[in-house]
Design an enzyme around this catalytic site. Sequence first.
Site, PDB file in Angstrom:
ATOM      1  N   ASN A 109      28.757  37.552 -12.584  1.00 25.25           N
ATOM      2  CA  ASN A 109      28.324  36.088 -12.138  1.00 25.25           C
ATOM      3  C   ASN A 109      29.526  35.542 -11.429  1.00 25.25           C
ATOM      4  O   ASN A 109      30.414  35.905 -11.741  1.00 25.25           O
ATOM      5  CB  ASN A 109      28.050  35.365 -13.534  1.00 25.25           C
ATOM      6  N   ASP A 147      29.588  31.026 -18.564  1.00 24.46           N
ATOM      7  CA  ASP A 147      30.751  31.038 -17.856  1.00 24.46           C
ATOM      8  C   ASP A 147      32.211  31.828 -18.590  1.00 24.46           C
ATOM      9  O   ASP A 147      33.260  31.095 -18.009  1.00 24.46           O
ATOM     10  CB  ASP A 147      31.082  29.730 -17.260  1.00 24.46           C
TER      11      ASP A 147
HETATM   12  C1  GRF Z   1      27.341  28.911  -6.297  1.00 27.54           C
HETATM   13  O1  GRF Z   1      28.307  27.910  -5.895  1.00 27.54           O
HETATM   14  C2  GRF Z   1      27.845  29.777  -7.328  1.00 27.54           C
HETATM   15  O2  GRF Z   1      29.016  29.921  -7.664  1.00 27.54           O
HETATM   16  C3  GRF Z   1      26.978  28.946  -8.488  1.00 27.54           C
HETATM   17  O3  GRF Z   1      25.749  28.709  -7.813  1.00 27.54           O
HETATM   18  C4  GRF Z   1      25.997  28.552  -6.463  1.00 27.54           C
HETATM   19  C5  GRF Z   1      25.014  29.191  -5.938  1.00 27.54           C
HETATM   20  O4  GRF Z   1      24.949  29.301  -4.649  1.00 27.54           O
HETATM   21  N1  GRF Z   1      26.823  29.694  -9.621  1.00 27.54           N
HETATM   22  P1  GRF Z   1      23.928  30.214  -3.668  1.00 27.54           P
HETATM   23  O5  GRF Z   1      22.528  29.957  -4.038  1.00 27.54           O
HETATM   24  O6  GRF Z   1      24.590  31.362  -3.738  1.00 27.54           O
HETATM   25  O7  GRF Z   1      24.063  29.618  -2.167  1.00 27.54           O
END
Ligand code: GRF
Length: 217
Positions: A109, A147
Amino acid sequence: MAHLKLGVLVSGRGSNLQALIAACADTFYPAEIVLVVANKPDAKGLDRARKAGIVTAVVEHGDFPDRETFDKAVDAHLRDAGVEWVCLAGFMRLLSSWFVETWYDRIINIHPSLLPAFKGIDAHAQAIAAGVKLSGCSVHIVRTEIDAGPILVQAAVPLLPDDTEDSLAERILTVEHQCYPLAVRLIAEGRVRIDGDTAIVAMPPDIGDQIISPLKS
Ligand code: GRF
């Protein structure tokens, strides 16, 4: 070396998915995306995948009575596609412990903070409220606790005095798009050893040893 087969799970915009698509476009990159799964039919990430010619699946969580049944449907798609590692990229669903155990040490993640600080959905707001002077992003192995899990790659960016959640999110996103492909590369090249709650990473020489780990922003 065979390419590591990735399944990417998205819920929305998909900019991290795009970064992975771009990395995989290089024939020397050691991974390929064989499937993108979204839990929402209007996830923009689906369009990005289709444009790149990647197989997609929509598994709408509202169609399932509980989390585990939904996760089993996602799991069936991943298996059909021959997925070896699962990448969560803005996937806004908590995974059941069944799923995390089934894919143990094979799910990663990306989170927009320097974990273990600022877990949860409002990481940028938490960082601003705490008055920290650096924040960043983390790519980590997924465990059942949200997380949490062995950290593979982190990068830091400064917080500026007049930052808003949006301006901070934008700055962090630029390093997210470098860190996620790097983390996948490290896994695919066999440079990661997971030891309980931590990951031991043998960083390749071309990445260097910047103080702000691992990349210049
Ligand atoms: C990112 O900031 C990631 O860290 C978090 O959700 C957001 C996803 O953005 N888990 P994207 O869909 O990849 O543009």
